[in-house]
Design an enzyme around this catalytic site. Sequence first.
Site, mmCIF file in Angstrom:
data_model
loop_
_atom_site.group_PDB
_atom_site.id
_atom_site.type_symbol
_atom_site.label_atom_id
_atom_site.label_comp_id
_atom_site.label_asym_id
_atom_site.label_seq_id
_atom_site.Cartn_x
_atom_site.Cartn_y
_atom_site.Cartn_z
ATOM 1 C CG HIS A 31 49.460 51.889 90.042
ATOM 2 N ND1 HIS A 31 50.350 52.654 89.302
ATOM 3 C CD2 HIS A 31 48.555 51.411 89.152
ATOM 4 C CE1 HIS A 31 49.996 52.631 88.033
ATOM 5 N NE2 HIS A 31 48.905 51.885 87.912
ATOM 6 C CB SER A 75 45.680 50.134 87.801
ATOM 7 O OG SER A 75 46.133 51.099 86.880
ATOM 8 C CG ASP A 87 31.576 39.020 83.964
ATOM 9 O OD1 ASP A 87 31.477 38.717 82.765
ATOM 10 O OD2 ASP A 87 30.700 39.636 84.596
#
Length: 444
Positions: free
Chosen positions: A247, A389, A374
């Site tokens: 991003h 990210s 998980d």
Amino acid sequence: MNRHNKRKWMGSLLLLITALVVSSTPFHDLSSFPHELRLMEGSWKQLRVSMPLMGTLVNSNPDILNVNGMEAREVSVDLSQPVSVEPKKAGEANLQVKWRNIPLKAVKVNVLPDLRVIPGGQSIGVKLQTAGVLVVGHHLVDTGSGKLSPGEQAGIHVGDSIIKMNDMYINDMNDVKKMVREAGEKKSALHLLVVRGKEKLNLTLRPAKDKKDEEYRMGLYIRDSAAGVGTLTFYEPNTKAYGALGHVISDVDTGQAIVVGDGQIVRASVTSIEKGQSGNPGEKFARFYNESEVLGNISKNSPFGIFGKMKEEPKRGLYPDPIPIALAEQVKEGPAKILTVVEGQKVEEYSIEIVNVVKQHFPATKGMIIKVTDKRLLEKTGGIVQGMSGSPIIQDGKVVGAVTHVFVNDPTSGYGCYIEWMLQDAGLQVRPNPPSNQSTGTAA
């Protein structure tokens, strides 16, 4: 039977036959036959016609493609069986399915060069120098005879970047301070080159003297750098190109994307985790590790992350050798893995589910919705947290994308972007002359 009833009966029969044909498997397979197909070198694809007929598949370029393992321009095929298309080298070919001399379907095939990258997952420290200085606010200068903001009077907006002062490029805050003082002492104006979005403006500003500390001021809050922590997504060994974050880096005050003047990435070590919960996204806390050892430069800050060149292959990864990438249309719903760090510098692999994929023919940041499954990661982080990210997403042995954003009200889920858009911004183009269509969101 009169003529009217006969025509009515024939019309009903024709409608029934049409409905049966349209709903049949062969018709459905034929109508879903792609008009255009992209394949990577070294891959293969099965095309289905599912018609109980013997036909011909015409291959315009046997040097580019094999059909059912054959290099001929025309291959007899059993149309009830899948047709295997195998790329030989990068290029373009057209395939046409025929029954007798009747064309049934055509597809344009683009064979792309085999592109493999080393998946990341390592935490990195990001040090970004802006192009010029970024205006993040206005303030009033008390001149003794009144309070004013020279910058605001000159027409400078929050979010503007000041690139030049008196025809000299600005590199940092010290340059600005020196030139403001000199202009004030000479009672002269500063001629500024200001970038606002895609516009370039020439503005004039007269510094004002603050009566309290006898310093000349522009009446602007400015910033020349930014720093933070994120995750390395990929490294391409032939070009030494990398991509990270997934991003854009925006200024914390203005929300504007930072225009890169210079920048470096360094190692980072995760020290602790603030666990995410509904309404409050969690966060990785990390420190820069051995800052003098610069891993690479930053040449671009885009909606899909930061990009540049690395000096050498990243260390501490789980994949020492490059693996294939998946094109956007090859990503599918189902189980996948992400690579990320939650403690120190150790990259680990965690299970996720790709719960939704969005068909994209244009670059857009929100290509897939992912969910952490998980139990180890859920226990440590609560799901996706800020600083995660850029974590690469692996599916069926291929890099398919990167984690980009977390859902504020559900930290177990978030968005991912397709890897090909990141590769494109790194200069590793997959699509020829792709158009641009960008979107943004809340970063992880």
